[in-house]
Enzyme design. Structure first.
Site: not given
Ligand code: ATP
Length: 324
Positions: A35, A124-125, A127, A129-133, A165
């Site tokens: 995002k 990663v890290a 902004g 939202a890869g982890g949220s994805a 997110d």
């Protein structure tokens, strides 16, 4: 027979896909987008420790993929490869594992297990939202793999427990987020939005950027820029570009000063109608009013010393989707 709601998440659903879908039992694959925050307006930190947000998310054509297969005796393990994979913890605290455990705890049985395979393209890290994805994709994938009695509302609620997110990664498109960012309202938009993303050489941690926000600005905006929703609804891309905003941009620039040069340089290039740091940074996002200029802008920005790579993406795209 799985719940009919699952069809909502099937990519390019047609009767063929629906038929094939019934046969998927041992492998479930989900594609999930990154995002960008078209606007991120941050209020003062509340007594609960959270900042009230007014944000406009847009899902972009940059995807992670999550695959799950059954595992015996309730085992949940994860294999993560791809972009920045080595930066993700391997002690069972990664977001995909947490999502699998959460959906099983609420809707499944302890003997249900999964091998999770995450293939990352979202840095990663950054902004984005890869982890949220990955968390959103895993909620959906495990729900289907284990044939759980969930539905989109239930998944959205679990997503909100995992992170601010995560619900948007399930929903996709363009949406207004309020509260902690988890209360979502899909927005009507026209047109395609062409973005160039400039990835930075190092990451920024979201908590440290919020801490800097608290220490300096303290108080951001408590509403969206006037005219932004109208510009999105009418497909006025330059109008959207002129209204891109992010209250975390100042704090991110204080922690990572070189981003200012990236933003300034990109903003001056032909075809760019707006520039903003995405989320808590450090990715810089440039909005273009036509696709043609995107490749040239991406090539130009990629030459900057603090940029480790660039990518052309479009939005809005759907949220997490089951792949056939
Ligand atoms: P935000 O959602 O706040 O915008 P971000 O996009 O800046 O976050 P992420 O890529 O989501 O950052 O990573 C944030 C942190 O989450 C990192 O420190 C990372 O180690 C951890 N993390 C745990 N699981 C994952 C995962 N599957 N993918 C990426 N990061 C993960």
């Amino acid at each position: 027979m799985r719940g009919a709601w699952v069809m909502r998440y099937v990519e390019n659903m047609n009767s063929q896909t629906a038929g094939d879908y019934e046969a998927w039992s041992d492998l479930v694959r989900v594609r999930v987008p990154a995002k960008v925050n078209v606007a991120l307006c941050v209020g003062r930190r509340g007594d609960d420790g959270y900042h009230p947000l007014h944000t406009v998310f847009q899902a972009l054509s940059l995807y992670d993929q999550v695959e799950v297969t059954p595992a015996d005796e309730g085992a949940i393990d994860v294999d993560i490869t791809g972009e920045d994979a080595e930066e993700i913890p391997r002690d069972g605290t990664d977001l995909a594992t947490r999502a699998a455990r959460l959906v099983r705890e609420r809707y499944g049985r302890p003997d249900q297990g999964a091998h999770i395979r995450v293939t990352k393209s979202i840095p990663v890290a950054a902004g984005l939202a890869g982890g949220s994805a990955d968390a959103a994709a895993t909620l959906l994938a495990c729900s289907v793999l284990w044939d759980l009695d969930t539905d989109p509302g239930a998944l959205q609620a679990l997503a909100g427990e995992l992170g601010a997110d995560v619900p948007f990664a399930l929903l996709g498109g363009t949406a207004l987020g309020t509260g902690r960012g988890t209360e979502l309202l899909p927005l009507l938009t026209r047109g395609r939005y062409h973005w160039v993303l400039a990835f930075a050489r190092r990451g920024l941690s979201t908590p440290s950027v919020y801490q800097r926000f608290d220490d300096t600005a303290g108080e951001g905006r408590d509403g969206l820029p006037p005219g932004l929703l109208e510009a999105l609804a009418s497909g006025d891309v330059p109008g959207v570009g002129a209204r891109l905003c992010n209250d975390l941009q100042g704090p991110a620039l204080e922690l990572y000063g070189e981003l200012a040069q990236t933003l300034r340089y990109g903003q001056g290039l032909d075809g760019v109608v707006g520039a903003v740091v995405s989320g808590s940074g450090p990715t810089c996002a440039f909005l273009l009013d036509e696709a043609r200029a995107a490749k040239a802008v991406a090539d130009e920005v990629a030459r900057l010393p603090e940029v480790r790579g660039t990518l052309v993406a479009v939005g809005p795209v759907p949220g997490a989707q089951l792949l056939g």
